[in-house]
Design a protein around this motif. Sequence first.
Motif, short mmCIF file in Angstrom:
data_model
loop_
_atom_site.label_atom_id
_atom_site.label_comp_id
_atom_site.label_asym_id
_atom_site.label_seq_id
_atom_site.Cartn_x
_atom_site.Cartn_y
_atom_site.Cartn_z
N GLU A 298 0.87 -0.99 0.12
CA GLU A 298 -0.01 -0.02 0.11
C GLU A 298 0.79 1.21 0.12
O GLU A 298 0.73 2.21 -0.71
CB GLU A 298 -1.15 -0.08 1.19
CG GLU A 298 -2.03 0.99 1.03
CD GLU A 298 -2.76 1.17 2.45
OE1 GLU A 298 -3.58 1.94 2.59
OE2 GLU A 298 -2.82 0.11 3.13
N ARG B 84 1.41 3.91 -3.04
CA ARG B 84 0.96 5.29 -2.73
C ARG B 84 2.31 6.20 -3.29
O ARG B 84 2.20 7.30 -3.88
CB ARG B 84 0.79 5.72 -1.29
CG ARG B 84 0.25 6.96 -1.03
CD ARG B 84 0.26 7.18 0.39
NE ARG B 84 -0.57 6.19 1.06
CZ ARG B 84 -0.47 5.70 2.38
NH1 ARG B 84 0.19 6.27 3.06
NH2 ARG B 84 -1.40 4.94 2.89
N SER C 84 2.18 8.92 -6.33
CA SER C 84 2.51 10.33 -6.10
C SER C 84 3.82 10.58 -7.17
O SER C 84 3.87 11.92 -7.50
CB SER C 84 3.05 10.49 -4.61
OG SER C 84 4.45 9.72 -4.42
#
Length: 334
Positions: A322, A326, A330
């Motif tokens: 996770e 992420r 980004s």
Amino acid sequence: MKFVDETEITVESGHGGRGCVSFRREKFIPKGGPDGGDGGDGGDVIVKASDAKRTLYRFRHREHHAAERGRPGEGSNRSGRRGEDLVIEVPTGTVIWNSETGERIYDLDNHGATFLLAKGGRGGKGNRHFMTSTHQAPRFAQPGTEGTFLRLRLELKLIADVGIIGFPNAGKSTLIRAISAAKPRVADYPFTTLVPNLGVVNPPWGEPFVVADIPGLIEGAHEGVGLGHRFLRHVERTRILVHVIDAMEMDPDNPLHAFETINRELRLYSEKLAEKPQLVVLNKMDIPEAREKAFRFKELFSSQSVVGISAVTGKNLNTFLELLTREINSEDDG
């Protein structure tokens, strides 16, 4: 097939075919004019990136690559056939250098990308082109021009979204086995991984991404110590680095030693590489002693993301994925 990520080859485009010297010989036309056809152009040498190719191994057994020559012209104004182009397929991520000048020629960093390495020689003109009012029977034609000869160095840099780095035996291979379909060899001795391994990760959320398990770095890697220097180029294209640290092997007096050592090697090799975002992974957290050392590491370390996992038992792997997803998203948004 062995993993080969650097080799030298020579390429040569086709020579142009010579023009023809010929004169018409027809019944009732005793003084026919020149009818020599042109020579065909030589074939080009083209390089093409392909995801189906994984290594430069085959070039170790065939160093010279030549395109076809153009055919010579013929009488009756018949032009020679053009030589066939030579298309050389290389793995996506191959960088081509001129061995003699050191100049970078091209970077094939996208599947299907092509580049003209060497233009074929031009075919010579037949004697029909040289007839004038004062010179109506030219007995000469042009030779074809020679093709281009190049000495090249091919350097493969793997294309991956994530590069997994760390000391030998930190658990990098075990991690890539746990999160992807890649099956690198795993053992309890240094330098188990002798070549980079690629794996595709399909997280429960987000798009799939490619990870590369880079053979263990050690102090002095930027100078060629161990295996690391040879493979550092393979993390140059990655967007994010996952820095795996064996929590059991941490120095109690200096828990940041492994992290600082590896990052120093990255910086000495390339400042750009050292500036890539990193997700720090503390491995072997299924062992109580490792958890105690990891707690001390986290106390001293606060500048980047840190996650504790056990690649063997699968502990916290979902949390790790996770965080990694992420970070990738980004980077995409940036």
